[in-house]
Design a protein around this motif. Structure first.
Motif, PDB file in Angstrom:
ATOM      1  N   ARG A  91       0.861  -1.187   0.000  1.00  0.00           N
ATOM      2  CA  ARG A  91       0.000   0.000   0.000  1.00  0.00           C
ATOM      3  C   ARG A  91       0.896   1.234   0.000  1.00  0.00           C
ATOM      4  O   ARG A  91       1.892   1.292   0.718  1.00  0.00           O
ATOM      5  N   TRP A 117      -3.429   5.091  -1.774  1.00  0.00           N
ATOM      6  CA  TRP A 117      -4.404   5.602  -0.824  1.00  0.00           C
ATOM      7  C   TRP A 117      -4.187   7.102  -0.672  1.00  0.00           C
ATOM      8  O   TRP A 117      -3.108   7.558  -0.286  1.00  0.00           O
ATOM      9  N   LEU A 179      -9.240   8.025   1.141  1.00  0.00           N
ATOM     10  CA  LEU A 179      -9.126   8.247   2.575  1.00  0.00           C
ATOM     11  C   LEU A 179     -10.039   9.401   2.979  1.00  0.00           C
ATOM     12  O   LEU A 179     -10.099  10.427   2.291  1.00  0.00           O
ATOM     13  N   GLU A 183     -11.275   8.410   9.423  1.00  0.00           N
ATOM     14  CA  GLU A 183     -11.292   6.997   9.050  1.00  0.00           C
ATOM     15  C   GLU A 183     -10.148   6.267   9.755  1.00  0.00           C
ATOM     16  O   GLU A 183      -9.054   6.813   9.923  1.00  0.00           O
ATOM     17  N   ILE A 185      -7.495   2.961   9.904  1.00  0.00           N
ATOM     18  CA  ILE A 185      -6.792   2.039   9.010  1.00  0.00           C
ATOM     19  C   ILE A 185      -5.953   1.111   9.887  1.00  0.00           C
ATOM     20  O   ILE A 185      -5.230   1.580  10.772  1.00  0.00           O
ATOM     21  N   TYR A 191      -3.810   0.384  14.776  1.00  0.00           N
ATOM     22  CA  TYR A 191      -4.703   1.143  13.911  1.00  0.00           C
ATOM     23  C   TYR A 191      -4.271   2.598  13.910  1.00  0.00           C
ATOM     24  O   TYR A 191      -3.743   3.117  14.882  1.00  0.00           O
TER      25      TYR A 191
END
Length: 361
Positions: A91, A117, A179, A183, A185, A191
């Motif tokens: 990613r 992202w 994104l 939010e 992730i 996280y």
């Protein structure tokens, strides 16, 4: 971990690795479990960018990428076969659309077949601006800078360099993962939360990890400089400074103060609240100075001495003009100044004296 023997404090901030750590370009160093700092050199006055590598299961998440230039690709190639231990990048996260952050995102995504992202506005604006590569400067832009007071030499220089934005950016993927603000992730064992800010760019994403007490701040919070906040010909009536000041205040309200801030430029630091307050207060002082400076009608270019100590020349006049107009538009939005356009298409600004005692927002 980096040796903390060089820790120092300066102007209210605490730098655990010193203000100017002697990093070897391209050599990763640990800042937290599974989080690594790599400095990439850049051939400009802002001569480096900090890239962040995050262990992510069987692969790696990359935050920001550097310019698409030969030295950057060479550093990445060395990282692929050495430090990353041939584990794939799964990613690529880009904090925002500026070339030093997104320059090699498309190259990395293409090479590893992974997703990019970003926030939606950053992705779409980056593609739109990159599409200007090779185009002649549009008339609307020339009128915008003429209205600011540019002379013919400055306008000609602008024509020659127009379209350079996309030259240091590898073609972005045709799709991306969006994104959004707040939010969460999951990256590796932790996280992270996306924190969206506006003003420096349309929809800048910083990443907050409560478990590690880290904030990857991109350009949103830098320890020494304040990133450029500008108005551009694409949105001449925009008020990015209002958005910037609101964002800084929101971040100060929602995040804890005990974070290690990992900025895109310069060194990691503690003192998030202090730095956010410094940034807010500096812009407020600039607005007051600019208001006081406008005791007679002036063009945007005439206002440079109120905001900048450095010399404004052909190399930085675009940024200086954009930032000056951002401050002027903020004062216009607060009904503190007036703007008139003369018969030559040049805009003149002047304070509304009766508002001199108004409280700042």
């Amino acid at each position: 971990m980096i040796d903390t023997g060089s820790a120092e404090s300066y102007r209210g901030l605490r730098y655990p690795y010193g203000r100017k750590p002697g990093l070897t370009p391209g050599e990763p160093v640990t800042v937290a479990p599974g989080v690594y700092w790599v400095r990439f050199p850049m051939p400009m006055s802002l001569d480096h960018i900090n890239i962040w590598l995050l262990e992510d299961g069987e692969g790696w998440t990359v935050v920001d990428t550097c310019l698409d230039i030969g030295t950057s690709r060479e550093i990445w190639e060395n990282l692929f076969t050495d430090f990353l231990a041939n584990k794939p990048i799964t990613r690529v996260i880009c904090t925002h659309m500026h070339p030093d952050h997104v320059g090699l995102a498309g190259w990395l995504c293409e090479r590893f077949g992974c997703e990019l992202w970003m926030s939606r506005e950053e992705f779409l604006m980056c593609r739109a601006m990159a599409a200007d590569t090779g185009r002649p400067a549009p008339d609307v832009a020339l009128r915008f800078y003429h209205a600011a007071g540019w002379d013919e030499e400055a306008l000609e220089h602008y024509k020659q360099k127009f379209g350079n934005f996309g030259r240091a950016i590898y073609t972005l993927p045709d799709s991306f993962h969006r994104l959004t603000d707040r939010e969460t992730i999951t990256i590796g064992d932790h996280y992270w939360q996306a924190i969206v800010g506006r003003g420096h760019s349309p929809e800048h994403v910083a990443l907050y990890c409560p478990g590690l007490k880290l904030l990857i701040s991109g350009d949103q919070v830098l320890p020494r400089i304040s990133p450029n906040v500008s108005v551009y010909p694409t949105e001449p009536a925009g008020d990015p400074l209002k958005e910037w000041l609101r964002t800084q205040a929101i971040i100060r309200d929602i995040l804890p103060d005990d974070l290690l801030v990992l900025p895109a430029h310069e060194a990691p630091f503690h003192g998030l609240y202090v730095r956010l307050s410094q940034i807010i207060e500096a812009h407020k002082r600039d607005l007051v100075k600019l208001f006081n400076f406008l005791d007679k009608p002036l063009r945007a270019v005439d206002c440079f001495p109120a905001l900048f100590r450095r010399e404004i020349n052909a190399g930085n006049i675009s940024l200086a003009t954009g930032e000056t107009i951002a401050h002027l538009n903020c004062l216009l939005g607060r009904h503190r100044i007036t703007r008139t356009r003369d018969e030559h298409g040049v805009e003149w600004y002047e304070q509304i004296l009766e508002t001199a005692d108004f409280e700042d927002e």
